[in-house]
Each structure stands twice: as C-alpha cells, then as structure tokens.
Write a protein that holds these residues in place. Structure first.
Motif, PDB file in Angstrom:
ATOM      1  N   PRO A 188       0.730  -1.339  -0.151  1.00  0.00           N
ATOM      2  CA  PRO A 188       0.121   0.147  -0.032  1.00  0.00           C
ATOM      3  C   PRO A 188       0.903   1.400  -0.057  1.00  0.00           C
ATOM      4  CG  PRO A 188       0.030  -1.215   2.207  1.00  0.00           C
ATOM      5  CD  PRO A 188       0.689  -1.845   1.294  1.00  0.00           C
ATOM      6  N   VAL A 189       1.359   1.491  -1.082  1.00  0.00           N
ATOM      7  CA  VAL A 189       2.202   2.860  -1.340  1.00  0.00           C
ATOM      8  C   VAL A 189       1.308   3.770  -1.963  1.00  0.00           C
ATOM      9  CG1 VAL A 189       4.366   1.552  -0.993  1.00  0.00           C
ATOM     10  CG2 VAL A 189       3.225   1.813  -3.300  1.00  0.00           C
ATOM     11  N   ASN A 190       1.993   5.120  -2.196  1.00  0.00           N
ATOM     12  CA  ASN A 190       1.051   6.132  -2.654  1.00  0.00           C
ATOM     13  C   ASN A 190       1.040   5.902  -4.141  1.00  0.00           C
ATOM     14  OD1 ASN A 190       0.709   7.497  -0.483  1.00  0.00           O
ATOM     15  ND2 ASN A 190       2.017   9.040  -0.465  1.00  0.00           N
ATOM     16  N   THR A 191       2.360   5.313  -4.556  1.00  0.00           N
ATOM     17  CA  THR A 191       2.335   5.358  -6.282  1.00  0.00           C
ATOM     18  C   THR A 191       1.220   4.343  -6.839  1.00  0.00           C
ATOM     19  OG1 THR A 191       5.035   5.696  -6.210  1.00  0.00           O
ATOM     20  CG2 THR A 191       3.851   4.555  -8.147  1.00  0.00           C
ATOM     21  N   TYR A 192       0.856   3.294  -6.032  1.00  0.00           N
ATOM     22  CA  TYR A 192       0.079   2.491  -6.542  1.00  0.00           C
ATOM     23  C   TYR A 192      -1.318   2.685  -6.403  1.00  0.00           C
ATOM     24  CZ  TYR A 192       3.957  -1.023  -6.641  1.00  0.00           C
ATOM     25  OH  TYR A 192       5.050  -1.677  -6.900  1.00  0.00           O
ATOM     26  N   ALA A 193      -1.674   3.354  -5.148  1.00  0.00           N
ATOM     27  CA  ALA A 193      -2.611   4.039  -4.975  1.00  0.00           C
ATOM     28  C   ALA A 193      -3.239   5.128  -5.733  1.00  0.00           C
ATOM     29  CB  ALA A 193      -2.826   4.815  -3.554  1.00  0.00           C
ATOM     30  N   LEU A 194      -2.304   6.214  -6.395  1.00  0.00           N
ATOM     31  CA  LEU A 194      -2.756   7.008  -7.132  1.00  0.00           C
ATOM     32  C   LEU A 194      -3.144   6.591  -8.633  1.00  0.00           C
ATOM     33  CD1 LEU A 194      -0.168   9.914  -5.682  1.00  0.00           C
ATOM     34  CD2 LEU A 194      -2.933   9.575  -5.439  1.00  0.00           C
ATOM     35  N   GLU A 195      -2.229   5.639  -8.972  1.00  0.00           N
ATOM     36  CA  GLU A 195      -2.433   5.101 -10.337  1.00  0.00           C
ATOM     37  C   GLU A 195      -3.817   4.427 -10.207  1.00  0.00           C
ATOM     38  OE1 GLU A 195      -1.693   4.713 -14.014  1.00  0.00           O
ATOM     39  OE2 GLU A 195       0.122   5.433 -12.784  1.00  0.00           O
ATOM     40  N   ALA A 201     -11.047   7.743 -11.188  1.00  0.00           N
ATOM     41  CA  ALA A 201     -11.659   8.914 -11.723  1.00  0.00           C
ATOM     42  C   ALA A 201     -12.024   8.857 -13.163  1.00  0.00           C
ATOM     43  CB  ALA A 201     -10.362  10.001 -11.305  1.00  0.00           C
ATOM     44  N   LEU A 202     -11.134   8.395 -14.067  1.00  0.00           N
ATOM     45  CA  LEU A 202     -11.466   8.373 -15.389  1.00  0.00           C
ATOM     46  C   LEU A 202     -12.753   7.698 -15.482  1.00  0.00           C
ATOM     47  CD1 LEU A 202      -7.820   7.976 -17.067  1.00  0.00           C
ATOM     48  CD2 LEU A 202      -9.291  10.112 -16.866  1.00  0.00           C
ATOM     49  N   THR A 203     -13.042   6.587 -14.764  1.00  0.00           N
ATOM     50  CA  THR A 203     -14.211   5.753 -15.057  1.00  0.00           C
ATOM     51  C   THR A 203     -15.318   6.307 -14.244  1.00  0.00           C
ATOM     52  OG1 THR A 203     -13.317   4.147 -13.518  1.00  0.00           O
ATOM     53  CG2 THR A 203     -12.997   3.872 -15.733  1.00  0.00           C
ATOM     54  N   ARG A 204     -15.191   7.602 -13.583  1.00  0.00           N
ATOM     55  CA  ARG A 204     -16.105   8.090 -12.492  1.00  0.00           C
ATOM     56  C   ARG A 204     -16.597   7.043 -11.407  1.00  0.00           C
ATOM     57  NH1 ARG A 204     -19.840  10.544 -17.608  1.00  0.00           N
ATOM     58  NH2 ARG A 204     -18.090  11.695 -18.561  1.00  0.00           N
ATOM     59  N   ASN A 205     -15.613   6.521 -10.846  1.00  0.00           N
ATOM     60  CA  ASN A 205     -15.866   5.715  -9.862  1.00  0.00           C
ATOM     61  C   ASN A 205     -15.313   6.347  -8.483  1.00  0.00           C
ATOM     62  OD1 ASN A 205     -15.672   3.562  -7.708  1.00  0.00           O
ATOM     63  ND2 ASN A 205     -15.266   2.022  -9.286  1.00  0.00           N
ATOM     64  N   ALA A 206     -16.265   6.482  -7.324  1.00  0.00           N
ATOM     65  CA  ALA A 206     -16.266   7.239  -6.448  1.00  0.00           C
ATOM     66  C   ALA A 206     -15.002   6.701  -5.670  1.00  0.00           C
ATOM     67  CB  ALA A 206     -17.592   7.352  -5.719  1.00  0.00           C
ATOM     68  N   GLU A 207     -14.614   5.633  -5.834  1.00  0.00           N
ATOM     69  CA  GLU A 207     -13.454   5.024  -4.883  1.00  0.00           C
ATOM     70  C   GLU A 207     -12.309   5.971  -5.116  1.00  0.00           C
ATOM     71  OE1 GLU A 207     -12.610   0.839  -4.329  1.00  0.00           O
ATOM     72  OE2 GLU A 207     -14.574   0.312  -5.358  1.00  0.00           O
ATOM     73  N   ALA A 208     -12.082   6.655  -6.041  1.00  0.00           N
ATOM     74  CA  ALA A 208     -11.294   7.490  -6.504  1.00  0.00           C
ATOM     75  C   ALA A 208     -10.861   8.629  -5.280  1.00  0.00           C
ATOM     76  CB  ALA A 208     -11.332   8.239  -7.755  1.00  0.00           C
ATOM     77  N   ILE A 209     -12.068   9.016  -4.919  1.00  0.00           N
ATOM     78  CA  ILE A 209     -12.052   9.935  -3.779  1.00  0.00           C
ATOM     79  C   ILE A 209     -11.596   9.496  -2.446  1.00  0.00           C
ATOM     80  CG2 ILE A 209     -13.195  11.538  -2.411  1.00  0.00           C
ATOM     81  CD1 ILE A 209     -13.076  12.599  -5.335  1.00  0.00           C
ATOM     82  N   LEU A 211      -9.376   6.771  -2.263  1.00  0.00           N
ATOM     83  CA  LEU A 211      -8.091   6.594  -2.091  1.00  0.00           C
ATOM     84  C   LEU A 211      -7.257   7.712  -2.091  1.00  0.00           C
ATOM     85  CD1 LEU A 211      -7.930   3.754  -4.962  1.00  0.00           C
ATOM     86  CD2 LEU A 211      -7.133   3.543  -2.682  1.00  0.00           C
ATOM     87  N   CYS A 212      -7.687   8.974  -2.544  1.00  0.00           N
ATOM     88  CA  CYS A 212      -7.104  10.085  -2.865  1.00  0.00           C
ATOM     89  C   CYS A 212      -6.963  10.713  -1.221  1.00  0.00           C
ATOM     90  CB  CYS A 212      -7.633  11.171  -3.680  1.00  0.00           C
ATOM     91  SG  CYS A 212      -7.176  10.856  -5.326  1.00  0.00           S
ATOM     92  N   ASN A 213      -8.175  10.601  -0.573  1.00  0.00           N
ATOM     93  CA  ASN A 213      -8.257  11.044   0.820  1.00  0.00           C
ATOM     94  C   ASN A 213      -7.292  10.145   1.713  1.00  0.00           C
ATOM     95  OD1 ASN A 213     -10.026  13.263   0.210  1.00  0.00           O
ATOM     96  ND2 ASN A 213     -12.023  11.900   0.521  1.00  0.00           N
TER      97      ASN A 213
END
Length: 337
Positions: A188-195, A201-209, A211-213
């Motif tokens: 669970p490192v930032n590089t993997y989380a952000l990719e 985000a591109l697929t409009r999936n709220a899991e993006a938020i 992970l970013c938080n």
C-alpha cells in the motif's frame, strides 16, 4: 530486482543518448583504442594488456567507468567481454541496460531471455525484459511475461503493478483495475494508490475520492498535488464543476507552475460556456510554460467558440508547431480554412 539494481537500470536508461551519435555501432577501432589508452581508462587498459588474472572483473570495471563518461558503445563492448568471460548476474544486468541505452533493444531482449534461464530466481531480468518488450511494442510478450512471474509468485506486487500499467495502456480497464488493486493490497504505497485512483477517476468511480483522501491523510507536509488533481478529474467527470475547480485551485496553490491543473480548470469553465474566464486560465498555462502545446490549443478553442477564427487558427498552428502529432489541432486548422 533489488532497489539498487532497479535504480541503476533506470538511471542508465534515462541518460542522454547523444553518445550514440558520436560512438556509432562499429566505430573506428583506432579512435576507440586511443580513448582507452588515455586517463581515466589507461590503468585498466594496461592491466588488460598485461597478465592480469581477473580480466572479467577489469572489463566490467572499465565498462562502468566508460558508462559514467557517456561512452556507452565502448562500455557495451567491455560488458560483452566481461559477460563472455564470466556470465554473472550483475554483468548481465549492466550489459542489458547499456544495450538499451545505445538503441539495441533486440540484443538486450535476447540477452535478458538468456539471463532469465540462467538465473530464474533473479526477478530483475524479468522486470527489465518487460520494460523492453513494451519499448519495442511487444505487448503480448510483456503480458505473458508478467503472467509467468505471477504464476511463480502471486505476491510479486511489482509484477502486479507493471501488469496493471500494461493493461491500462492496452485499454483493458477492468484488468488494469484488478491488477493495480492487487498491487496496492500487497504493497500500500502512494504510487500504486494514485495510479489506481486515476483510473477510478476516469471511469467516474467514487473510490477515486476514498483513495486520494487516504493518501492525503498521510501527507503531513501538505505538499502532495496528485491526489488533489485526481479528485478534480473525478468531479469534472461527474459534472461537479464547482468542486472540480476547487481541487484544481488547491493544486495551483501548492504549485503555481502545475500547467495541467490550469488546463483542467480551464476545460471545466469552457464546457460551462464561460469562455472569457477559461481564456484567462489557459493564458496562464503558456505564461508558466511557453512550450505547452495544450495551452495554445485551448486558447484556440476559446477563440473559435467566440467566433474569432483567425486568432483560433493562429493558436492551433502554434500548438501543432510544438507537437507535430497534435491531430485535433491539425483537424481544426483544416476545418477553419
């Protein structure tokens, strides 16, 4: 591959290829000999011409020295001799890296395929081979390689990550998400989380938020930009322009030179029909970087949207001059003729 080996590879791979033009494949032997007889190579050359016992080691050390001096063609010759005399793992890695630098990827691939057979427990060869397969467009071979690596070790988080990036590149979004999620679960490192968050985000999936938080929650210095940018992409994608702009503004406050944040903010305003505001934002992109092709293109879009065709054409031409592959700029120029 150890962190040291992987670092060495990427440092070597990112070096300027200008040496290639000066030291072309099959260069002048007399000139090469003259170089090798001068400092700082002379002492090692003298040892090789004498009765030195460990010639493989001396060739390897001279190859390293040549590489550090950007004489990569000569370095490749020395690594090759070292490999022929003593085909060990570090020599194989360094030889393959150098072959890649001097634009001989197919030779590097053949070498790495051989190294994988000789040293099956060293994942460094597989990782480098996967990178080279992608470099030459052999995506099927790269995918098979990662599948083989994961069959051998399903906990290899680097292989999951690289496989995910490959699947993203080949537009296998479902597969990419699955692979990147596995990589992030294992490591669970930032590089993997952000990719992973970016694809969400591109697929409009709220899991993006989420992970970013999660990443932002660990950012005690409040310096990270990517999580804010990805959140902006997500909100823009679902039509929440106000929230998207807030995220892009946060990016800009943390780094006023972040041109992509200006661009995405401007695009939101453009699609809201706020062309004057969008134009001001896009103009900032080319103030920050006067070689930013997207900035010129979107300024052109604003002028075109407001009926200023000559100005629009001028900015499309500037975008195309900076990026010869900017297809949409070329198409819009043709359409405005």
């Amino acid at each position: 591959m150890s962190k040291l080996e992987r670092s060495c590879f990427y440092i070597l791979l990112s070096l300027s290829l200008s040496a290639t033009a000066c030291n072309g494949h099959g260069g002048n032997t007399k000139e090469e000999d003259a170089i090798l007889k001068k400092p700082p190579f002379a002492a090692l050359t003298d040892s090789l011409n004498g009765d030195a016992g460990d010639k493989a080691g001396i060739y390897f050390r001279r190859g390293d020295l040549l590489s550090r001096n950007d004489l990569h063609e000569l370095a490749a010759n020395d690594y090759k001799k070292a490999w022929e005399l003593r085909p060990d793992e570090i020599t194989g890695l360094r030889f393959a890296s150098t072959l890649s630098i001097i634009s001989r990827p197919q030779e590097a691939i053949r070498l790495l395929e051989d190294c994988r057979k000789k040293f099956p427990n060293n994942t460094g060869f597989s990782n480098m081979l996967g990178d080279l397969y992608l470099q030459v467009g052999q995506t099927k071979q790269a995918l098979q390689l990662y599948n083989d690596m994961l069959h051998a070790d399903s906990t290899d988080f680097e292989a999951w990550y690289e496989k995910g990036l490959l699947q993203e590149k080949t537009l296998d979004t479902t597969g990419a998400l699955a692979s990147l999620r596995k990589a992030y679960t294992l490591q669970p490192v930032n590089t993997y989380a952000l990719e992973l968050a970016y694809i969400y985000a591109l697929t409009r999936n709220a899991e993006a938020i989420d992970l970013c938080n999660e990443v932002l929650g660990k950012d005690s210095t409040h310096e990270l930009i990517d999580p804010l940018f990805i959140k902006g992409i997500y909100y823009a994608g679902i039509g929440e322009g106000k929230q998207a702009i807030a995220q892009f503004d946060s990016c800009i406050r943390r780094d006023w030179k972040f041109t992509d944040a200006y661009r995405e903010k401007g695009i939101v305003l453009f699609h809201q029909g706020k062309y004057a505001e969008a134009l001001e934002v896009f103009q900032m992109t080319i103030k920050v970087s006067n070689t930013y092709a997207d900035g010129y293109f979107w300024i052109g879009r604003c002028y075109e949207a407001t009926g200023h065709k000559e100005e629009a054409t001028l900015f499309y031409q500037r975008a195309l001059a900076l990026d010869k592959d900017f297809t949409e700029a070329r198409e819009r120029i043709q359409r405005l003729k």
